[in-house]
Design an enzyme around this catalytic site. Structure first.
Site, PDB file in Angstrom:
ATOM      1  N   ASP A 114       0.846  -1.189   0.000  1.00  0.00           N
ATOM      2  CA  ASP A 114       0.000   0.000   0.000  1.00  0.00           C
ATOM      3  C   ASP A 114       0.884   1.242   0.000  1.00  0.00           C
ATOM      4  O   ASP A 114       1.866   1.314   0.734  1.00  0.00           O
ATOM      5  CB  ASP A 114      -0.898  -0.015   1.239  1.00  0.00           C
ATOM      6  CG  ASP A 114      -1.884   1.119   1.252  1.00  0.00           C
ATOM      7  OD1 ASP A 114      -2.693   1.209   0.310  1.00  0.00           O
ATOM      8  OD2 ASP A 114      -1.850   1.930   2.198  1.00  0.00           O
ATOM      9  N   GLU A 122       1.608   0.382  -4.939  1.00  0.00           N
ATOM     10  CA  GLU A 122       1.142   1.677  -5.418  1.00  0.00           C
ATOM     11  C   GLU A 122       2.351   2.609  -5.501  1.00  0.00           C
ATOM     12  O   GLU A 122       2.888   3.024  -4.482  1.00  0.00           O
ATOM     13  CB  GLU A 122       0.112   2.259  -4.460  1.00  0.00           C
ATOM     14  CG  GLU A 122      -1.212   1.517  -4.462  1.00  0.00           C
ATOM     15  CD  GLU A 122      -2.214   2.152  -3.511  1.00  0.00           C
ATOM     16  OE1 GLU A 122      -3.298   2.537  -3.973  1.00  0.00           O
ATOM     17  OE2 GLU A 122      -1.901   2.250  -2.314  1.00  0.00           O
ATOM     18  N   THR A 179      14.813  -0.725 -11.670  1.00  0.00           N
ATOM     19  CA  THR A 179      14.641  -2.041 -11.053  1.00  0.00           C
ATOM     20  C   THR A 179      13.719  -2.916 -11.890  1.00  0.00           C
ATOM     21  O   THR A 179      12.838  -2.409 -12.599  1.00  0.00           O
ATOM     22  CB  THR A 179      14.054  -1.903  -9.630  1.00  0.00           C
ATOM     23  OG1 THR A 179      13.977  -3.199  -9.026  1.00  0.00           O
ATOM     24  CG2 THR A 179      12.665  -1.297  -9.658  1.00  0.00           C
ATOM     25  N   ASP A 215       7.149  -4.416 -15.149  1.00  0.00           N
ATOM     26  CA  ASP A 215       7.110  -3.292 -14.208  1.00  0.00           C
ATOM     27  C   ASP A 215       5.710  -2.720 -14.057  1.00  0.00           C
ATOM     28  O   ASP A 215       5.461  -1.951 -13.126  1.00  0.00           O
ATOM     29  CB  ASP A 215       8.021  -2.152 -14.687  1.00  0.00           C
ATOM     30  CG  ASP A 215       9.496  -2.488 -14.589  1.00  0.00           C
ATOM     31  OD1 ASP A 215       9.846  -3.399 -13.821  1.00  0.00           O
ATOM     32  OD2 ASP A 215      10.298  -1.833 -15.279  1.00  0.00           O
TER      33      ASP A 215
END
EC number: 3.2.1.41
Length: 1256
Positions: free
Chosen positions: A763, A792, A816, A871
């Site tokens: 979250d 998020e 990443t 991603d």
């Protein structure tokens, strides 16, 4: 641009009258225009109604869907990007009438009515409240740059007996020593010789500065302080034009901007510094963000500055000052950077760090000159050096600050602060990597306890009875250990009379600086039944009691990591978000359940539904202990409609990061049962070939005290003055701090190791630093190599004030490939989202940039850079905000109580689901999205609009295009405090095709889409290079009738095995034709895998809603399709028959007559191939792979020469037969008329030319 008939006629009359030789040319030109009109490349049936379907031979009638009252009788819900009271309307400040725009180039300086003008060379000091009642006995003692510094203490001060009064308070004018005066120092004393305020000073920021204000605490300001709980935003424009200038704001404000974007709050009130807006603040407000808007402009240009403004010092300032499009937020009305110290922290044994309002222009020698540091005895400590961080707005003082037990006092000019012990110093001195928590051993006979609390003076463990958590069995002191730890072993020697500690409860009693608190062990593995209603009883009830348990001995012993079907990498995942209670709280299935509804055990009984749907991962909303709930009443069904004060929670108010909530246990009073039952749920998920993802909330806690009581000023991110930063009413966990980061990583490792979960959803992940999330990912993957993480990634990182670091947000994605983020870009473009939720978007009739839609579908959102498709989490619905069904109804303004509207909403819902499930990246589904879940407030008392004070919390009132409210017009967004009636998963709608045919059709459609996605790698490409090489846009804007912003899209994907797939979506309210040209002619040989009614991995024998034309493919309104051409150029065998509706359907609409559609003309076969040039989006797509070119050529030839008998073997008949199945558009007749007209015009033109030639 198309001309109107009258305009065209006027031009033609003028041409004939004025020209001779040109007349023939005009007629020939007109014939060419008509020829072009006869051969459009993408056409539209403009009169086709939204709900049109193909005219099938077997016409049936669609029954009106049953109303929810047949199955529902319950309550309501809530919102993430706004506070719990976001339902309240935006408060309007009472403002003075706006004056006409002025052309002045400096702020208005009209004096207050009760205030006299300030004479030249005088400086006015305003005092809100005198320290003592007798003003005649108090005076203003002055020194530094005043004409006559005060003498003869204490009676030589300027007496307040001579002070004047205005609306603010008292004021005195002090004469300065000349224009060179820069610093005025003063204090208020009394005739008894007491310094009542301490020494104060004010620096003249600019020569014209001639007044300052003292608030009730005698802090000095360059403006008049506002009443508590309010911030005034001043805006000065040098052009004097404030028309349509407004403010859009959010953050720690009572009523964040919530009107339709960009309808902000107007600058209408006029003050001393231009225009202003007063904004009410939340209690303990610290920061707010805003945008300056010019509503006379469009699009992004409405923002006067494109970047968000953010002000983070509401604790110290009640007015801010903005100027034109200046990027700075000023805290003085002179628009200069005012250097003020705002806090101080002891960060190391040789360093103290002070924060400043600004350090622009600061010089090292000036900082040294005006700074002073003393120890707790008042002795001055030598400052050996200073380091200025202008960007971070902080100064680091070097010196001998080795006393870590007592605070220091730091002053800069008149600002003075006592240091707080920084987390840096605690990390340097006390960071600990040993075992923490309670370790139950020896069959319950022994417990080893370890707590980290370096500032504690004393720590004891309070043990409570296993059968009565309110009964104290005894208290045992812990012993101080290494690096800030406290330790103890509980066994039979502790004189507690306990031989087996299993199931007993405990809290830590911590004494610190004379204050005692009871705290929850942050490493507790289970808890006593929790009831937040009791939190105010006493300290023992304000936080949960931990339980002594051994999780390893509980639940199924064969629990292991899952072997998930159809899953190898994160792009393969299909994530399904569900709330444990919602999934089984529907009373319609009460008789089917053998376990209590709303529990882990009941969830198991409905798992086969999700297995049948085809999802790979079930994401559970938070199941760890949360605060605002009464677990003892979890068995009570909330059947009445309510959207507040419900014993219901989503779980985003965490209390502990290791213990499960008792809300989903069959027995919350038994601390072991919830562990065993949750393990069993995970085991059953794994047995069905699915994985479990846990939604975790490390970004904030329910209450600041949960961690502040354990160790003050450490576990949370900190303001510059060392106080904890808050979010959603709790503390922002400071994951850059060693022990806080350790808590997060240890929790993740424990949950993976103990419960064998398969992933985590973070979250508000953007609130965390990237390094901590990366470390958690690596630790979890070391245990479960198939684990996935998502979060998020909104850009919300606050961190420690003035200590920026790389955040775990969307911008991190280019650095990443471990964790994925949700794409708000695809959500907002397909169905709308904050702050424009409810506005028409792609699937709801709002034209969108076609290239932007395409980029999103290939996992390349336009608002952040993703270097891998994995991603990107592709979604259009989640637990937050309105459900997908409800937002579609709101956007198109159509009441779902009408059958035709209900059907249309589902058609649009299916379009959205198809686009998400065929997109690159990882698709995410909100529970119920598959069948059209709604959170409509269907309480009979709310069938029509109610008085404002009766409006349900967190609700939207929906109206149709005429402004009429819907039947039951209230729809709940963010239902975290709503009843089961609002939140339940409606099993009747999801499974009863007879009662709810549209809902079940939508569910089956999603099931087919998931099967299609999993049948090929085409929609699950693993790299950007793969996507670049294999995915090409067909509907290029500006070509073939496709506009830059449109509601159609088509693109092709070549799968790694050579199969070719194409996705076409028509979200228009009329039929649209897609030109395939030569580059995509091979798609004519495709089989249809998805049409307007069904989807799957095998071809549909008789697809509905589409037809082949000579130019390409035509789709009905609100229809999408997926096509496939197999590797060898032939289609797979078509086996999926069109399923008949489970109930009679509504009669099909017949297409309107040709004359009603003058622009709907079918391309003629004689049009030159030059008009069918290949058109693709990517730079390298002009050259197809040789094999594909050959295939395209052979497919095109096959289509042109294909016989009717041969084409009938495919799943789409050839064009002649197709006309018998789909509505006759009248295109052929139109073409004949057009070509007749063209021929006539051409002959007339030639005649005119010949006549003119003879005359000349």
């Amino acid at each position: 641009m198309r001309k109107t008939p009258s305009h065209t006629e006027k031009k033609m009359v003028y041409s004939i009258r004025s020209l001779k030789n040109g007349t023939g040319s005009v007629l020939i030109g007109a014939s060419l225009v008509l020829l072009a009109m006869a051969t459009p490349t993408i056409s539209s049936d403009e009169s086709t109604p939204t709900t049109n379907e193909p005219n099938n031979r077997n016409t049936t009638t669609l029954a009106q869907p049953l109303t929810d009252t047949a199955a529902d009788s319950g309550k309501n819900e809530s919102d993430i990007s706004s506070p719990r009271n976001a339902n309240a309307s935006l408060e309007k400040t009472e403002e003075k009438p706006a004056t006409e725009p002025t052309t002045s180039t400096s702020p208005v300086t009209t004096e207050t009515k009760a205030e006299e003008p300030i004479e030249d060379n005088y400086f006015r000091i305003h005092v809100k409240k005198l320290p003592e009642e007798n003003k005649d006995a108090q005076g203003l003692w002055t020194w530094d740059d005043v004409e006559k510094p005060s003498e003869n203490w204490p009676n030589g001060a300027l007496s307040f007996k001579d002070a004047k009064k205005d609306d603010y308070g008292y004021y005195l004018d002090v004469k300065l020593k000349g224009e060179q005066a820069k610093k005025i120092s003063f204090l208020i004393n009394n005739t008894a010789g007491k310094n009542l305020t301490g020494d104060k000073s004010v620096e003249k920021l600019v020569p014209k500065m001639n007044e300052a204000w003292l608030d009730q605490d005698y802090k000095v300001f360059s403006y008049e302080p506002q009443p508590a709980g309010t911030v005034r935003v001043n805006y000065y424009r040098t052009d004097g034009n404030y028309d349509k200038k407004s403010l859009w704001y959010w953050g720690d404000v009572k009523n964040p901007s919530s009107a339709q974007w960009p309808d902000g709050t107007d600058f209408t009130a006029t003050g001393k510094y231009g225009r202003y807006i007063d904004i009410p603040l939340n209690e303990a407000a610290r920061e707010f963000g805003f945008l300056l808007l010019d509503e006379s402009k469009q699009g992004d240009d409405v923002k006067i500055r494109k970047e968000n403004y953010k002000f983070t010092d509401l604790k110290n300032h009640s007015q801010i000052f903005l100027k034109d499009d200046d990027e700075s937020i000023y805290t003085n009305p002179y628009y200069v950077h005012d250097i003020r110290m705002t806090g101080a922290q002891h960060v190391g044994t040789s360093s103290i760090e002070s924060s400043f309002s600004t350090l622009v222009g600061a010089k090292k020698e000036d900082i040294l000159k005006h700074s002073n540091i003393t120890n707790h005895l008042g002795n001055k400590v030598t400052i050996t050096d200073v380091a200025i961080d202008e960007a971070g707005k902080k100064v680091t003082y070097s010196g001998d600050f080795s006393d870590t037990k007592h605070p220091y006092t730091v002053s800069y000019n008149s600002d003075q602060f006592t240091t707080k012990t920084s987390w840096h110093l605690k990390d340097e001195t006390y960071s600990y990597d040993g075992k923490l928590g309670a370790d139950l051993k020896e069959e319950g006979k022994q417990v080893d306890l370890t707590l980290w609390s370096p500032s504690a003076d004393k720590v004891s463990v309070v043990v409570y009875d296993k059968n009565d958590p309110d009964k104290v069995v005894g208290t045992v002191a812990l012993e101080k250990g290494e690096r800030g730890t406290w330790k103890q072993t509980l066994d039979s020697t502790n004189k507690l009379g306990i031989t087996d500690f299993t199931g007993y409860y405990y809290q830590y009693q911590i004494e610190r600086q004379g204050k005692t608190v009871l705290a929850l062990d942050p490493y507790a593995k289970s808890l006593a039944a929790w009831n937040s209603d009791d939190a105010k009883i006493d300290d023992a009830h304000k936080v949960a009691k931990a339980a002594f348990v051994d999780p390893a001995k509980l639940g199924p012993q064969d629990l292991t990591y899952g072997k998930i079907h159809n899953f190898k990498t994160r792009e393969d995942a299909v994530i399904y978000e569900a709330h444990v209670r919602d999934f089984t709280s529907d009373p319609a299935i009460a008789k089917d359940l053998t376990k209590p509804f709303g529990t882990f055990e009941a969830f198991i009984e409905k798992l086969d539904y999700l297995k049948d749907l085809g999802v790979t991962h079930i994401q559970l909303l938070p199941v760890l202990s949360y605060y605002f709930v009464n677990e003892l009443k979890n068995h009570e069904r909330l059947s009445d409609y309510a959207s507040s004060n419900s014993n219901y929670n989503w779980g985003y108010d965490p209390q502990n990061y290791f213990s499960l909530t008792g809300m989903y246990s069959s027995d919350p009073k038994n601390p072991e049962k919830r562990i065993a039952e949750f393990k069993n749920l995970i085991n059953e998920i794994h047995k069905r070939g699915m994985g479990a993802i846990l939604d975790v909330v490390y970004n904030h806690t329910a209450k600041v005290d949960i961690f502040e009581d354990l160790e003050p000023n450490y576990y949370h991110f900190m303001d510059a003055d060392g106080t904890p930063r808050t979010s959603f009413g709790g503390g922002r966990l400071g994951t850059t701090h060693h022990m806080t980061k350790r808590l997060l990583v240890d929790s993740i490792k424990y949950l993976v190791d103990t419960y064998k979960v398969d992933g985590f959803r973070f979250d508000m992940m953007g609130d965390h630093d990237a390094a901590s999330i990366e470390e958690a990912y690596k630790a979890a993957r070391a245990l479960n190599p198939n684990l996935i993480m998502l979060g998020e990634g909104w850009r919300t990182y606050a961190g420690d004030e003035n200590m920026p670091t790389k955040a775990a947000d969307q911008d991190w994605m280019k650095h990443t490939d471990t964790v994925a983020v949700f794409s708000d870009d695809i959500r907002n473009n397909l169905k709308s989202g904050y702050p424009n939720e409810g506005q028409p978007a792609f699937i709801t009739g709002g034209k969108r940039d076609v290239n932007t839609i395409f980029k999103n579908l290939i996992a390349q959102p336009t608002n952040f850079e993703a270097d891998s498709p994995g991603d990107v989490i592709q979604y259009i619905a989640a637990h937050d905000n309105l459900t997908l069904f409800d937002i579609i109804a709101q956007s198109i303004k159509k009441d779902p109580s009408k059958a035709e509207n209900y059907a249309e909403i589902h058609r649009r819902l299916r379009l959205g689901n198809l686009m998400v499930l065929t997109a690159q990246g990882t698709p995410f589904i909100h529970s119920g999205q598959e069948y059209g879940r709604t959170k409509q407030f269907r309480d009979p008392a709310y069938k029509t609009p109610v008085a404002e004070d009766k409006v349900p919390n967190k609700s939207h009132l929906l109206r149709d295009k005429d402004g009429n409210p819907f039947d039951y017009p209230y729809f709940i967004h963010d239902s975290y405090d709503s009843s089961d009636a609002v939140n339940k998963f409606d099993w009747t709608k999801a499974t009863d095709g007879k009662a709810y045919p549209e809902n079940v059709k939508s569910r089956d459609y999603m099931k087919g889409l998931i099967a299609l996605r999993q049948s090929t790698d085409a929609f699950r490409l693993k790299s950007l290079q793969d996507i670049k090489d294999r995915v090409h846009l067909i509907t290029v804007p500006g070509q073939n009738g496709v506009e830059k912003e449109d509601v159609v899209i088509g693109y092709q994907i070549t799968a790694p095995n050579g199969d070719i797939y194409a996705v076409f979506v028509n979200a228009d309210e009329k039929a649209r034709e897609f030109n395939l040209g030569t580059a995509f002619a091979h798609l004519r040989n495709a089989e249809v895998l998805a049409d307007e009614n069904q989807a799957g991995s095998v071809g549909i024998a008789n697809p509905k809603g589409l037809e082949w034309t000579e130019k390409g493919l035509k789709l009905n309104a609100l229809t999408a399709t997926v096509l496939r051409v197999s590797q060898n150029g032939t289609s797979h065998e078509s086996t999926a028959e069109e399923k008949p509706d489970s109930t009679p359907s509504k009669p099909e609409h017949q297409d309107p007559a040709p004359e009603a559609r003058p622009d709907s003309t079918k391309p003629d076969a004689k049009v030159a191939d030059a008009e069918n040039k290949p058109s693709q989006a990517t730079a390298d797509s002009q050259a197809e792979q040789p094999a594909q070119e050959a295939q395209a050529s052979s497919v095109k030839e096959a289509v042109q020469n294909e016989s009717v008998e041969n084409s009938s073997k495919k799943n789409i008949p050839a064009t002649p037969d197709r006309q018998a199945e789909l509505p006759n558009t009248g295109i052929k007749n139109e073409n004949k008329l057009l070509f007749a007209g063209i021929s006539l015009l051409a002959l007339l033109g030639l005649g005119f030319l010949l006549k003119n030639k003879k005359e000349n």
